[in-house]
Write an enzyme that holds these catalytic residues in place. Structure first.
Site: not given
Length: 306
Positions: A137-139
């Site tokens: 998942l994106d930061v």
């Protein structure tokens, strides 16, 4: 500097798959050997070999092992909650501001490091900094993630994500009101020219398919349920921005900073609410869910009052 091992294929490995042969020769897991093949690090007679290729008699085998870089000691990650755990996998609720794993340019907290710091076992398969990590998942995106604890689970889960047999469900708060309120965005995604860390819909990009449905419409925005058919970097963010309905708070992709400030949103309003995979040991589907974190829930409350 990488370490290259080169030798003729031993008689006892003639006819074996490349991943099996490399695993036996180097004393690594089969999953690790498969990873080496997938990155072009295994050559047979000078040609990159796939993990399922067969080793031929008299062939010359070369394996390039990546440089072993010191891995930073695992650091505790506040807010990283365990949703489920057994001998094969662990499902976590990833908070915003946490990366899935270490990478060049990122020295902040990671899911992999947080789990180790908390005493959890993760698979040894995969590059050292990404051991156990089967998806990301994106930061700036919160929500449910699954991490492999055994090498068998690592291979099985990686394959499920590759073959797109998992069901990934996100909720996204986007600006305006998509028309139609339910639909599919089928548009290729690639790096945006001139921007190393931004992506865009481009003609020569990778096939990318996003399905969405409006769950609730507000005056200034819409809450969508999103199902991903593919899993490209920033896919939901890019596809919604391409339709002129960027995620609220996603200033990277053109969101209105005034609306974001009114709602108290300091990152893209995007949350992975549900993930269904096939359990590597039982073969049965297993589903994990995550509730909205406080910042996203508060933004929805404020939006209803506008």
């Amino acid at each position: 500097m990488s370490d290259t091992r080169a030798l003729p294929v031993p008689e006892g490995l003639v006819g074996e798959r490349v991943d099996i042969g490399v695993a036996r020769l180097l004393g690594v897991s089969r999953a690790k050997a498969a990873d080496l093949a997938s990155t072009g690090s295994v050559l047979v007679d000078g040609v990159p070999a796939a993990k399922s290729d067969r080793l031929a008699a008299g062939a010359w085998l070369e394996v390039s092992l990546p440089e072993v870089r010191p891995v930073a000691p695992p650091q505790p990650v506040p807010g990283l909650a365990v949703l489920y755990e057994d001998d094969d996998l662990i499902a976590v609720d990833k908070p915003v501001g946490v990366a899935a794993h270490a990478s060049p340019g990122w020295d902040g907290p990671t899911v992999a490091g947080g789990l180790r710091a908390a005493g959890h076992t993760v698979a040894s398969a995969g590059p050292e900094e990404r051991q156990g990590i089967v998806h990301r998942l994106d930061v700036g995106t919160s929500g449910v993630m699954v991490v492999a604890k055994s090498d068998h689970a690592y291979s099985a889960l990686k394959n499920q994500f590759k073959e797109r047999t998992v069901d990934k469900v996100y909720h996204a708060l986007v600006q305006g009101h998509p028309d139609p309120s339910r639909g599919t965005i089928d548009a290729p995604i690639g790096r945006q020219r001139g921007h190393d860390h931004r992506f865009a819909v481009v003609s020569d990009g990778r096939p990318s398919v996003t399905h969405y449905e409006t769950r609730e419409a507000f005056r200034y925005a819409s809450l969508l349920e999103v199902h991903l058919e593919t899993g490209r970097t920033h896919q939901i963010r890019v596809h919604m921005a391409a339709t002129r309905h960027p995620c609220v708070g996603d200033l990277t992709y053109g969101a209105d900073p005034v609306l974001a400030e009114r709602l108290g949103v300091t990152r893209q309003w995007l949350h992975a609410v549900q993930l269904t995979v096939t359990h590597p040991a039982t073969g049965d589907p297993i589903t994990f869910t995550s509730q909205y974190p406080a910042d996203l829930a508060t933004a929805l409350t404020r939006l209803r009052d506008l």
